[in-house]
Design an enzyme around this catalytic site. Structure first.
Site, mmCIF file in Angstrom:
data_model
loop_
_atom_site.group_PDB
_atom_site.id
_atom_site.type_symbol
_atom_site.label_atom_id
_atom_site.label_comp_id
_atom_site.label_asym_id
_atom_site.label_seq_id
_atom_site.Cartn_x
_atom_site.Cartn_y
_atom_site.Cartn_z
ATOM 1 N N CYS A 1 -4.022 5.615 -8.680
ATOM 2 C CA CYS A 1 -4.709 4.337 -8.881
ATOM 3 C C CYS A 1 -6.227 4.531 -8.899
ATOM 4 O O CYS A 1 -6.830 4.879 -7.879
ATOM 5 C CB CYS A 1 -4.293 3.366 -7.770
ATOM 6 N N CYS B 1 -8.235 2.225 -6.554
ATOM 7 C CA CYS B 1 -8.013 2.643 -5.162
ATOM 8 C C CYS B 1 -9.008 3.733 -4.774
ATOM 9 O O CYS B 1 -9.511 3.769 -3.645
ATOM 10 C CB CYS B 1 -6.593 3.167 -4.970
#
Length: 295
Positions: A41, A44
């Site tokens: 991600c 993230c």
């Protein structure tokens, strides 16, 4: 185990087996921020280092629990995590607030401060500023007239256009409000008030061709499990300014069937939290939502 959890005493990896002790029970002593993330991600990877930096800076005022959604699918499902990153704050054994996406550092600090989380080293010495009493709410129709005149006097001041859009929404003039929002420069388009106004426009659009509130109330009285009627009635209440009545309908939807239309009850609540300006009311319903989700 993540590298951050090895090097930072205030950051740790949470699992389904340890969550009860290391997050829920531990939050009775200090708040725990739970970061749902994954290796693949991109956002993230932008958010994670900022959270870890703040965990270090706040020096134990909160702890950061990292949950890898690929490894801990049970936890992600329990919290109904649909996108990552998603962050939740657990305090006094309860989930009290949260947000999806990667917020900038300034907004993360505001989020923590809103919940009384301040850097441990500075908590005793920081001066406490007296808050000014809130101004009484203005009549939205009078406010529309005032702001139209302000725009005539200062046509290049985009803040007036944002204020006018918000006032127009309160009068029910969603179409003109949307036009003013579309004309905002990029910096104001990302303003928290503009984002809230966009969310409110989304609510207003749901009411196109919707039955009147009285019809929906009759449908619910005849069949309390008519969740479509509950959803539309809740939207009616939110748009009309009766936030608590709207939130109550969405919460009842969640209580009756949290999976309805791919999680619509939870989504309706989260969208409503962006629209409702009463932080105490939002906080109360966030806690009630969390208690239902954790059952």
């Amino acid at each position: 185990m993540s590298t951050s959890a090895l090097s930072n005493p205030h950051v740790f990896d949470a699992t389904a087996d340890t969550f009860e002790a290391e997050v829920l029970q531990a939050s009775l002593q200090a708040p725990v921020l739970v970061d749902f993330w994954a290796e693949w991600c991109g956002p993230c990877k932008a958010l994670g280092p900022i959270l870890e930096k703040l965990a270090t800076e706040y020096n134990g005022a909160f702890r950061l629990a990292k949950v890898d959604v690929d490894k801990e699918q049970q936890l992600a499902a329990a919290f109904q995590v649909r996108s990552i990153p998603t962050v939740y704050l657990v305090k006094d054994g309860q989930l009290v607030d949260g947000f999806p996406g990667a917020l900038p550092e300034g907004q993360l600090r505001e989020f923590l401060q809103h919940h009384g989380v301040t850097p441990a080293a500075a908590s005793e010495d920081a001066p406490v500023e007296a808050e000014a009493p809130p101004a009484p709410p203005a009549d939205p129709h009078a406010e529309v007239m005032r702001l139209r005149k302000a725009i005539e006097a200062e046509p290049d001041k985009s803040e007036h256009k944002l204020d006018l859009a918000l006032a127009l929404l309160q009068t029910g003039n969603a179409r003109e409000a949307e036009q003013h929002l579309d004309g905002l420069p990029a910096n104001l388009a990302q303003d928290a008030r503009a984002i809230r106004a966009r969310a409110q426009l989304g609510f207003a659009s749901l009411l196109q061709d919707a039955p009147a509130p009285q019809v929906l109330e009759a449908a619910i009285a005849a069949n309390p499990d008519d969740l479509r009627a509950r959803h539309l009635l809740g939207v009616h209440r939110i748009v009309a300014g009766d936030a608590e009545a709207g939130l109550e309908q969405f919460l009842e939807m969640l209580r009756r069937n949290r999976q309805y239309e791919d999680g619509l009850p939870r989504k309706a609540l989260l969208d409503a939290f962006q629209v409702v300006g009463d932080e105490d009311l939002v906080g109360r319903y966030r806690r009630r939502m969390a208690s239902l989700l954790l059952v």
